[in-house]
Structure formats: C-alpha cells, structure tokens
Motif scaffolding. Structure first.
Motif, mmCIF file in Angstrom:
data_model
loop_
_atom_site.group_PDB
_atom_site.id
_atom_site.type_symbol
_atom_site.label_atom_id
_atom_site.label_comp_id
_atom_site.label_asym_id
_atom_site.label_seq_id
_atom_site.Cartn_x
_atom_site.Cartn_y
_atom_site.Cartn_z
ATOM 1 N N GLY A 91 0.777 -1.221 0.000
ATOM 2 C CA GLY A 91 0.000 0.000 0.000
ATOM 3 C C GLY A 91 0.813 1.278 0.000
ATOM 4 N N GLY A 123 -5.425 7.320 1.378
ATOM 5 C CA GLY A 123 -6.331 7.505 2.506
ATOM 6 C C GLY A 123 -5.819 7.037 3.845
ATOM 7 N N ARG A 125 -4.899 3.896 4.990
ATOM 8 C CA ARG A 125 -5.074 2.535 5.492
ATOM 9 C C ARG A 125 -3.713 1.860 5.718
ATOM 10 N NH1 ARG A 125 -8.336 -1.725 1.888
ATOM 11 N NH2 ARG A 125 -9.966 -0.149 2.139
ATOM 12 N N TYR A 126 -2.823 2.032 4.759
ATOM 13 C CA TYR A 126 -1.462 1.496 4.881
ATOM 14 C C TYR A 126 -0.452 2.597 5.222
ATOM 15 C CZ TYR A 126 -3.535 -2.534 2.556
ATOM 16 O OH TYR A 126 -4.344 -3.595 2.222
ATOM 17 N N ASN A 128 -0.765 5.480 6.929
ATOM 18 C CA ASN A 128 -0.731 6.050 8.276
ATOM 19 C C ASN A 128 0.060 5.180 9.261
ATOM 20 O OD1 ASN A 128 -2.122 8.219 7.357
ATOM 21 N ND2 ASN A 128 -3.991 7.866 8.538
ATOM 22 N N ARG A 143 -7.225 10.577 5.985
ATOM 23 C CA ARG A 143 -7.702 9.374 6.667
ATOM 24 C C ARG A 143 -9.059 8.962 6.138
ATOM 25 N NH1 ARG A 143 -10.162 8.891 12.702
ATOM 26 N NH2 ARG A 143 -10.223 6.601 12.823
ATOM 27 N N THR A 144 -9.164 7.706 5.699
ATOM 28 C CA THR A 144 -10.454 7.082 5.438
ATOM 29 C C THR A 144 -10.994 6.547 6.765
ATOM 30 O OG1 THR A 144 -9.306 5.034 4.891
ATOM 31 C CG2 THR A 144 -9.925 6.468 3.050
ATOM 32 N N ASP A 146 -11.544 3.694 7.885
ATOM 33 C CA ASP A 146 -10.907 2.488 8.422
ATOM 34 C C ASP A 146 -9.429 2.669 8.722
ATOM 35 O OD1 ASP A 146 -10.074 2.679 5.783
ATOM 36 O OD2 ASP A 146 -10.086 0.525 5.444
ATOM 37 N N ALA A 147 -8.896 3.867 8.550
ATOM 38 C CA ALA A 147 -7.466 4.117 8.765
ATOM 39 C C ALA A 147 -7.213 4.587 10.200
ATOM 40 C CB ALA A 147 -6.954 5.162 7.783
ATOM 41 N N TYR A 156 -10.420 11.717 3.949
ATOM 42 C CA TYR A 156 -10.072 11.381 2.570
ATOM 43 C C TYR A 156 -11.345 11.001 1.823
ATOM 44 C CZ TYR A 156 -7.876 9.161 -1.466
ATOM 45 O OH TYR A 156 -7.491 8.830 -2.742
ATOM 46 N N TRP A 364 -10.726 3.507 -2.821
ATOM 47 C CA TRP A 364 -10.406 2.418 -1.905
ATOM 48 C C TRP A 364 -11.579 1.474 -1.674
ATOM 49 C CZ3 TRP A 364 -12.471 1.890 3.172
ATOM 50 C CH2 TRP A 364 -13.331 2.913 3.559
ATOM 51 N N THR A 365 -12.818 1.912 -1.941
ATOM 52 C CA THR A 365 -13.987 1.058 -1.691
ATOM 53 C C THR A 365 -14.446 0.296 -2.912
ATOM 54 O OG1 THR A 365 -15.472 2.911 -2.189
ATOM 55 C CG2 THR A 365 -14.828 2.596 0.120
#
Length: 401
Positions: A91, A123, A125-126, A128, A143-144, A146-147, A156, A364-365
């Motif tokens: 990622g 976003g 997830r990886y 951060n 940040r999404t 899930d992050a 994000y 990302w989704t």
C-alpha cells in the motif's frame, strides 16, 4: 458540530487556505513527507512541500518517495532537500517485502528525529501506520474511516483535486499555500546534454516550434489511441513543428507506433524532414532521455500533448502549455486548474463498454473491473490539434524562456 468532520487534534484555526490553516507546530526543523507513486504523484505533492518550506523556514524537507522521484529531483531545481527511497511495503510501495529491509529503514528514520511527518499518500489505510513508525513528534495526513488516526487528520474523499488535497493537509500542518501548482526548473547541464543529444540548440529548435507527445499512461484506460496521437503529430509536422514522441523504456514500442502511423498519414507516405535541423519531423525519443533531459525538452517545447500522465504533469510544473486528454473522473482529481496555458479534452464514458460496471465508483472502496478499453477514444484529433494551434499562437511564454 465537528467542522468539516476533521480532526484538528486540539489545534485552533489561525488562517484560511484550501481548508482551515491550523496553528503551526513549534520547534520544527526536520520534516518528512510521505508520497510514493510516479511522476504525477510527485507533482501533486510539491505545492504542499513548498508551503511547508515557507511555513517552517530553515527546516529541511525529506521526501520519502520512489526511485523515479529521486532521479527527477536530483536533476531539477525544486523545494525538496533530500529524497529517501521507500522500501517495498504493501500500500506504500508495491513490491516484494523484506522484513529486514523494513526494519533497517525504520531504524534509520528514527535516528533522524523528525519533528513533523506529513502523509500525502492516499487515505491512510497502509500509509498512516507506516508514517507512525517514523517516530516523528507530530503527524498530519489524510484518513479514510478504516485508517488509524494521526495527530491531525483530513477526511479522505476520493473525488478531490490531488494538489489541493495535499495543500489542505499542509494547512492542517500550519502551512498556508504559496501556490496551487508544482514548480520545477531544469538544470543547465541537462539542457546542454539535450542540445548535444539532439544536435540542435536546446529549447529553440525550429524557432521554438516543438511539439512533444506522450502517448502513454499507467492505466491503459486513460490512453488515447495511438492513431489519434499520430494524426495530431502528422498535422503538426505538416505545419512546420518538430515533433518528439517521448516515454520510458517500457513505452518505446508505443512511441514507435505513433511515429509509424504519423508517417502513414503523410500524403506521400514518407516522413517529413525539419529543414533547418535535418531531422525527421516526427521522431521517437522514448527510452533515450534521462529525466533531467526530459525536463529540459519539455521546458523548451511549444506545447505538450499527452494523456493524464506524469510527463504532462511535469510539463505543467515546468511552465509549458499542455493539451491533455482525460477521462472525466480523472479530470476532477488531476486536470490543470487554468485554461490560459492548459486545455483538456474529456472522455465522458461512465460505464465499462465490456461489462457495464459503473466506472465512477472508484477509490479504496471499489476495485476496478478487469477490462482495459480506452475511456477517452471518442476525443477527436482535430479538436486536440486546434488547441495546439491556439496555445502556440497565444501563449505569453512563447517562447522567450
């Protein structure tokens, strides 16, 4: 009410930029910026880097980037002080991971005692968790849901102009924008090397009448068909422009196809010759130039015609007019903001012509479908070339740089 649904980390708003500009951190002398990817991704990050440099005068900025970033930044003048190449990490930089290499990288980074680490890579997830392992005193990024959070995080949302997204993050780090576009300069030694390579005065071939074409793009769906680029190349050659088709080594075959098709467009089937330089009027340089030479070529060109690709973004950063062919969704994220020097032509497809999937659901989704059909093939060469003529006739920069 939580303003912009963003995490300010307890900081107060001190100004306005693309979004809120928060109070700067104290005692910042070493800044790390995380941004992997290709040339275009680097161009998206550079306005934020320039803002950080201005907000923290005297601080050094270390870009955690990729080999192509390191090569370009070592061969041009820009705002980054140092580039450190990222290890392979899911990622962040795709490739075969080596736990030992990752541990050595983070051990080295921890000795640098970064005061501020800024995440401009997706976003989070990886990226951060990766950023947090640097051990910086302060962290800022996107940040999404899930992050993992950073000290200050910007939400994000996929459809946002990428340079403006990066500037919004810089604002959360206390850095208002200096400008909205990346700015780079080619180094003199690469202008000289390019001149030797082409046996012409760099940037002044044909009295500045040089068109550069880049037919490649990382995503095949973003590529305008080779025959359409060839039609533009042929018309430019017939009108007296010297045309160079560029690309990296992996794009040599594509570039040569454009040249061959441009020759087929000639009335007599033969390549025209630029009378002063004695060169073919349409010529491939793919795989032959360093990034420093590519920057010199783009900076000295009248106009660059390209897909949504790294060389087009680089040309913009160098101040050269461009005509870009974009899928409409990518235009939201990556098209130039102004139209005095830059024009865009849009492919309006919203569903894959093979499977019918909604291509506007991206990010990302929504993993992409497996089909690579061009989303921009309906763009007409005549319309693209009309913008080439308009830009070369009206550009205030043509071409006393």
């Amino acid at each position: 009410m939580e303003l912009f649904n963003a995490d300010f980390g307890g900081a107060r708003i001190t100004g306005q930029g693309i979004g809120p500009v928060l109070e700067p951190f104290s005692g910042v002398s070493r800044i790390a910026v995380l941004r992997g990817g290709g040339l275009g991704d680097l161009m998206f990050a550079l306005p934020a880097v320039a803002a950080l440099k201005a907000a923290y005068p005297g601080a050094t900025v270390t870009l955690l980037g990729t080999p192509v970033h390191a090569e370009l930044l070592s061969q041009t003048a820009g705002p980054v002080d140092e580039t450190v190449i990222l290890p392979f990490s899911e990622g962040v930089r795709p490739g075969p991971e080596d736990d030992g290499e990752l541990e050595r990288f983070f051990a080295d980074m921890s000795t640098r005692n970064f005061d501020l680490a800024v995440q401009l890579h997706g976003g989070g997830r990886y990226s951060n968790p990766f950023l947090l392992r640097l051990g910086a005193r302060h962290t800022v990024g996107t940040r999404t849901p899930d992050a993992v959070p950073l000290e200050r995080t910007v939400p994000y949302l996929y459809y946002q102009h990428e340079p403006l997204r990066a500037l919004e993050v810089a604002g959360f780090a206390g850095a208002p924008p200096l400008g909205l576009e990346a700015r780079l300069e080619p180094l003199p030694e690469f202008r000289q090397q390019l001149a030797q390579d082409l046996a012409v005065e760099s940037g002044a071939s044909g009295n500045g009448r040089v068109v550069v074409i880049h037919p490649g793009a990382t995503d095949p769906r973003r590529r305008w068909p080779a025959e359409r680029f060839a039609a533009v190349a042929r018309r430019a050659a017939d009108d007296g422009f010297q045309v160079y088709v560029v690309g990296d080594r992996s794009e040599k075959e594509l570039a040569e196809t454009v040249v061959e098709l441009a020759v087929e467009h000639a009335p007599d089937g033969r390549p025209a010759v630029e009378p002063n330089a004695g060169r073919p009027a349409v010529e491939s340089l793919a795989g032959k130039l360093s990034l420093g030479e590519l920057a010199a070529l783009l900076a000295g060109s009248s106009v660059v015609v390209a897909n949504d690709s790294g060389p087009r973004h680089l040309a913009q950063a160098l101040g050269t007019p461009t005509v870009g062919v974009y899928w409409v969704g990518n235009a939201i994220n990556a098209a130039p903001l102004g139209r005095s020097l830059h024009r865009i032509h849009l492919g309006w497809a919203t569903r894959c012509e093979v499977c019918g999937v909604d291509m506007t659901q991206v990010g990302w989704t929504a993993p992409r479908c497996p089909h690579d059909e061009s989303t921009v093939k309906a763009v007409e060469p005549s319309e693209v070339y009309e913008d080439v003529l308009q830009l070369t006739a009206t550009s205030p920069l043509l071409h006393g740089r």
